[in-house]
Design a protein around this motif. Structure first.
Motif, PDB file in Angstrom:
ATOM      1  N   ASN A 159      -3.440  12.525  10.822  1.00  0.00           N
ATOM      2  CA  ASN A 159      -4.045  11.750   9.742  1.00  0.00           C
ATOM      3  C   ASN A 159      -4.161  12.610   8.490  1.00  0.00           C
ATOM      4  OD1 ASN A 159      -6.427  13.317   9.911  1.00  0.00           O
ATOM      5  ND2 ASN A 159      -7.435  11.841  11.255  1.00  0.00           N
ATOM      6  N   GLU A 160      -4.853  12.107   7.486  1.00  0.00           N
ATOM      7  CA  GLU A 160      -4.907  12.810   6.202  1.00  0.00           C
ATOM      8  C   GLU A 160      -5.682  14.126   6.267  1.00  0.00           C
ATOM      9  OE1 GLU A 160      -6.239  10.118   3.216  1.00  0.00           O
ATOM     10  OE2 GLU A 160      -4.481   8.828   3.381  1.00  0.00           O
ATOM     11  N   LYS A 161      -6.456  14.336   7.320  1.00  0.00           N
ATOM     12  CA  LYS A 161      -7.234  15.567   7.468  1.00  0.00           C
ATOM     13  C   LYS A 161      -6.532  16.607   8.345  1.00  0.00           C
ATOM     14  CE  LYS A 161     -10.618  13.543   5.247  1.00  0.00           C
ATOM     15  NZ  LYS A 161     -10.962  13.908   3.869  1.00  0.00           N
ATOM     16  N   SER A 162      -5.427  16.239   8.950  1.00  0.00           N
ATOM     17  CA  SER A 162      -4.807  17.108   9.966  1.00  0.00           C
ATOM     18  C   SER A 162      -4.390  18.461   9.407  1.00  0.00           C
ATOM     19  CB  SER A 162      -3.597  16.405  10.585  1.00  0.00           C
ATOM     20  OG  SER A 162      -3.974  15.238  11.261  1.00  0.00           O
ATOM     21  N   LEU A 163      -3.688  18.458   8.277  1.00  0.00           N
ATOM     22  CA  LEU A 163      -3.179  19.716   7.732  1.00  0.00           C
ATOM     23  C   LEU A 163      -4.329  20.632   7.327  1.00  0.00           C
ATOM     24  CD1 LEU A 163      -0.823  21.468   6.914  1.00  0.00           C
ATOM     25  CD2 LEU A 163      -0.758  20.272   4.714  1.00  0.00           C
ATOM     26  N   GLU A 164      -5.338  20.085   6.688  1.00  0.00           N
ATOM     27  CA  GLU A 164      -6.504  20.872   6.280  1.00  0.00           C
ATOM     28  C   GLU A 164      -7.174  21.523   7.498  1.00  0.00           C
ATOM     29  OE1 GLU A 164     -10.985  19.976   4.508  1.00  0.00           O
ATOM     30  OE2 GLU A 164      -9.372  18.540   4.151  1.00  0.00           O
ATOM     31  N   GLN A 165      -7.344  20.752   8.562  1.00  0.00           N
ATOM     32  CA  GLN A 165      -7.974  21.299   9.758  1.00  0.00           C
ATOM     33  C   GLN A 165      -7.064  22.302  10.470  1.00  0.00           C
ATOM     34  OE1 GLN A 165      -9.839  18.362  12.323  1.00  0.00           O
ATOM     35  NE2 GLN A 165     -10.532  17.148  10.594  1.00  0.00           N
ATOM     36  N   GLY A 202       2.099   6.538   6.346  1.00  0.00           N
ATOM     37  CA  GLY A 202       1.962   7.353   5.246  1.00  0.00           C
ATOM     38  C   GLY A 202       1.565   6.681   3.970  1.00  0.00           C
ATOM     39  N   PHE A 203       0.259   6.865   3.500  1.00  0.00           N
ATOM     40  CA  PHE A 203      -0.214   6.184   2.303  1.00  0.00           C
ATOM     41  C   PHE A 203      -0.492   7.137   1.162  1.00  0.00           C
ATOM     42  CE2 PHE A 203      -2.280   2.386   4.244  1.00  0.00           C
ATOM     43  CZ  PHE A 203      -1.900   2.647   5.524  1.00  0.00           C
ATOM     44  N   HIS A 204      -0.017   6.981   0.009  1.00  0.00           N
ATOM     45  CA  HIS A 204      -0.571   7.733  -1.111  1.00  0.00           C
ATOM     46  C   HIS A 204      -0.361   7.004  -2.414  1.00  0.00           C
ATOM     47  CE1 HIS A 204      -0.915  11.514   1.418  1.00  0.00           C
ATOM     48  NE2 HIS A 204      -2.072  10.940   1.298  1.00  0.00           N
ATOM     49  N   SER A 205       0.802   7.131  -3.033  1.00  0.00           N
ATOM     50  CA  SER A 205       0.981   6.471  -4.315  1.00  0.00           C
ATOM     51  C   SER A 205       1.258   4.995  -4.080  1.00  0.00           C
ATOM     52  CB  SER A 205       2.158   7.094  -5.046  1.00  0.00           C
ATOM     53  OG  SER A 205       3.280   7.085  -4.234  1.00  0.00           O
ATOM     54  N   ALA A 206       0.604   4.138  -4.886  1.00  0.00           N
ATOM     55  CA  ALA A 206       0.792   2.701  -4.714  1.00  0.00           C
ATOM     56  C   ALA A 206       2.171   2.298  -5.193  1.00  0.00           C
ATOM     57  CB  ALA A 206      -0.268   1.943  -5.471  1.00  0.00           C
ATOM     58  N   LEU A 264       0.898  -1.177   0.000  1.00  0.00           N
ATOM     59  CA  LEU A 264       0.000   0.000   0.000  1.00  0.00           C
ATOM     60  C   LEU A 264       0.902   1.182   0.000  1.00  0.00           C
ATOM     61  CD1 LEU A 264      -2.328  -0.372   3.060  1.00  0.00           C
ATOM     62  CD2 LEU A 264      -3.042  -0.040   0.742  1.00  0.00           C
ATOM     63  N   SER A 265       1.055   2.085  -0.732  1.00  0.00           N
ATOM     64  CA  SER A 265       2.091   3.075  -0.517  1.00  0.00           C
ATOM     65  C   SER A 265       1.563   4.426  -0.178  1.00  0.00           C
ATOM     66  CB  SER A 265       2.952   3.174  -1.723  1.00  0.00           C
ATOM     67  OG  SER A 265       4.150   3.750  -1.412  1.00  0.00           O
ATOM     68  N   GLN A 266       1.988   4.869   0.936  1.00  0.00           N
ATOM     69  CA  GLN A 266       1.794   6.208   1.459  1.00  0.00           C
ATOM     70  C   GLN A 266       2.592   6.246   2.732  1.00  0.00           C
ATOM     71  OE1 GLN A 266      -2.426   6.679   1.588  1.00  0.00           O
ATOM     72  NE2 GLN A 266      -2.332   7.884  -0.181  1.00  0.00           N
ATOM     73  N   SER A 267       2.937   7.394   3.201  1.00  0.00           N
ATOM     74  CA  SER A 267       3.820   7.447   4.342  1.00  0.00           C
ATOM     75  C   SER A 267       3.081   7.667   5.624  1.00  0.00           C
ATOM     76  CB  SER A 267       4.823   8.552   4.181  1.00  0.00           C
ATOM     77  OG  SER A 267       5.750   8.245   3.234  1.00  0.00           O
ATOM     78  N   LYS A 316       2.551  13.394   7.256  1.00  0.00           N
ATOM     79  CA  LYS A 316       1.890  14.543   7.874  1.00  0.00           C
ATOM     80  C   LYS A 316       2.777  15.151   8.953  1.00  0.00           C
ATOM     81  CE  LYS A 316      -1.474  14.401   5.167  1.00  0.00           C
ATOM     82  NZ  LYS A 316      -1.563  15.433   4.105  1.00  0.00           N
ATOM     83  N   ALA A 317       3.528  14.319   9.642  1.00  0.00           N
ATOM     84  CA  ALA A 317       4.467  14.851  10.626  1.00  0.00           C
ATOM     85  C   ALA A 317       5.494  15.753   9.948  1.00  0.00           C
ATOM     86  CB  ALA A 317       5.160  13.708  11.366  1.00  0.00           C
ATOM     87  N   VAL A 318       6.005  15.314   8.799  1.00  0.00           N
ATOM     88  CA  VAL A 318       7.002  16.119   8.068  1.00  0.00           C
ATOM     89  C   VAL A 318       6.377  17.421   7.584  1.00  0.00           C
ATOM     90  CG1 VAL A 318       8.470  16.183   6.020  1.00  0.00           C
ATOM     91  CG2 VAL A 318       8.361  14.099   7.414  1.00  0.00           C
ATOM     92  N   GLU A 319       5.161  17.353   7.047  1.00  0.00           N
ATOM     93  CA  GLU A 319       4.496  18.562   6.562  1.00  0.00           C
ATOM     94  C   GLU A 319       4.244  19.547   7.691  1.00  0.00           C
ATOM     95  OE1 GLU A 319       1.956  16.503   2.887  1.00  0.00           O
ATOM     96  OE2 GLU A 319       0.922  17.273   4.655  1.00  0.00           O
ATOM     97  N   ILE A 320       3.744  19.052   8.812  1.00  0.00           N
ATOM     98  CA  ILE A 320       3.374  19.950   9.914  1.00  0.00           C
ATOM     99  C   ILE A 320       4.618  20.552  10.557  1.00  0.00           C
ATOM    100  CG2 ILE A 320       2.344  19.983  12.220  1.00  0.00           C
ATOM    101  CD1 ILE A 320       0.227  17.980  11.032  1.00  0.00           C
TER     102      ILE A 320
END
Length: 468
Positions: free
Chosen positions: A233-239, A35-39, A27-30, A269-273
């Motif tokens: 999670n995948e919604k963290s940055l948006e929120q 982390g999941f995104h590109s397979a 499953l690929s994402q980070s 998400k940890a890296v982004e935040i």
């Protein structure tokens, strides 16, 4: 499918209501402990490079297949397909258990679906409640704001007794969740008791996004904002961006970023935040690394600061609040902010989980969650807790040490209990001192003198705060 995560828990004790061949696909994402995104599909080349390893592996697999075949053929009793599948699940769990790694585990298809909905993706189709087990009862622990359950008047503390005319008294909480969950737009009939009353609800299921971010202006006079992040999670940055926008519109001049009891989540998400708070090239010796991943073969690779689409446009004095339940992705962000000097860490030594898990989805919809790497903060030190001879975590080992240690009051009841929240009081005192012109060193010294107790008992003593 493969995905990396960093969070210490697999399945929470509290369940979101309405979530619900073993060849590996990646499953690929980070995600750190996620982390999941590109397979991405992985295939080991170990067999071609080491024929002896391939033979040993084949022998082990053949031994399991032979044992299972004999069991199905000669065991007194019927072992059909469903039982064979369950035996295989249990065999995998038993195999992983011998590793004595609490972060390596197997998730059956139901557990894997729930894990994705509650831990990585950040939304699900259901009624919008959190349930907890209190055998023989199942109780509504939280009603998610804006969800279908709130709209019909369901409340925390309601005891669920029937779902679609099926009694759930004495039923396992997972089975109750399965009865309640369903596609958006469909209806479910739920009976609850509230005190001496019996109440019936007909609820239309919908897609629900549980908030992982809470925010408010903690000190309106000094314009000190407070953002609490419960999970990566995948919604963290948006929120988080919504929170930044709202607080900056109110004139925010300083920020408390609260990661207390945040168990972690997705590595990406940890890296982004972390990248939101740390200017690039601010400490050349750290090479813009947010975290350094140490693979099992010894290879190391830094995850760099990223250009993040964020509404946080004007950096302000920052305090990060942590405690001994701040783990994994929380520790990545905390360690990066500390090592770059981008904020001041206040609270307690963090949990001490410095390893990365990768999620491998199997063909039948189950999942292997395997520890595949260690990680280090930018200054390259090990934060993993130590274990005793029984492989139990030794408290007070590992973790990220705060810049200012402040123990909680023993009777602190959580975020809403501000009167007993010494750690928050310390953060506010520090930021007020900074806004009043003190240097970081001066404010640190002042807060240490006022708030750093030597024992937990000292934490119960009142603190006199001057007119700041």
């Amino acid at each position: 499918m493969k995905r990396e995560i960093v969070s210490p828990l697999v399945v929470s004790v509290v369940f979101l209501a309405l979530l619900a061949g073993f060849a590996s696909k990646s499953l690929s994402q980070s995600a750190l402990q996620p982390g999941f995104h590109s397979a991405r599909f992985l295939q080991s080349d170990d067999a071609t490079q080491n024929p002896q390893n391939a033979k040993n592996s084949a022998d082990a697999e053949a031994m399991y297949a032979e044992g299972l075949s004999l069991l199905r053929k000669y065991y007194y009793g019927s072992i059909g397909e469903n039982k064979t599948r369950q035996l295989t699940y249990d065999a995998i769990r038993g195999m992983l258990l011998t590793l004595h790694d609490p972060f390596t585990s197997f998730l059956d298809p139901d557990e894997w679906l729930q894990f994705q909905e509650t831990t990585t993706r950040g939304d699900f189709e259901g009624i919008g409640t959190m349930l907890r087990a209190d055998p023989p009862r199942v109780i509504v622990d939280e009603v998610i704001e804006g969800g279908p359950a709130e709209h019909v008047g369901m409340k925390a503390g309601d005891i669920i007794t029937r779902v679609n005319n099926t009694s759930v008294v004495g039923m396992d909480i997972n089975d109750v969740v399965k009865l309640i969950k369903g596609p958006a737009g469909t209806k479910v009939h739920i009976t609850v008791t509230r005190g001496n009353k019996t109440i019936e609800f007909t609820i239309t299921r919908a897609r629900v996004e549980p908030p992982v971010v809470k925010y408010w202006m903690e000190d309106p006079k000094y314009k000190i904002g407070h953002i609490y992040l419960s999970e990566f999670n995948e919604k963290s940055l948006e929120q988080l961006n919504k929170a930044f926008s709202a607080l900056q519109a109110q004139g925010m001049r300083a920020l408390v970023f609260d990661l207390r009891s945040d168990p972690g989540g997705l590595l990406e998400k940890a890296v982004e935040i972390a990248s939101i708070f740390i200017p690039k090239n601010s400490v050349p010796a750290l090479h813009n690394n947010v975290v350094i991943i140490h693979e099992g073969d010894g290879e190391e690779q830094g995850r760099k600061l990223e250009n993040v689409d964020t509404t946080y446009k004007h950096r302000v004095p920052l305090v990060v609040l942590v405690n001994d339940s701040s783990a994994s992705a929380s520790e990545i962000v905390t360690g990066a902010i500390k090592d770059y000097g981008a904020g001041t860490i206040i609270g307690q030594r963090t949990y001490g989980k410095g390893c990365v898990q990768t999620l491998f989805q199997l063909d039948d919809g189950s999942c292997l969650r395997l520890t595949t790497a260690l990680y280090y903060p930018p200054k390259h030190y090990d934060i993993n807790y130590q274990q005793d001879e029984n492989h139990n975590r030794i408290p007070g080992t590992g973790g990220i040490l705060p810049d200012i240690e402040v123990l909680p009051e023993p009777n602190w009841q959580g975020l809403n209990d501000k009167a007993h929240d010494r750690q928050l009081q310390a953060a506010l005192a520090f930021l007020r001192d900074r806004l009043n012109g003190m240097s970081i060193m001066q404010a640190t010294t002042a807060v240490k003198e006022a708030f750093s107790p030597k024992t937990t008992a000292d934490a119960a003593k009142p603190i006199a705060i001057g007119g700041k």
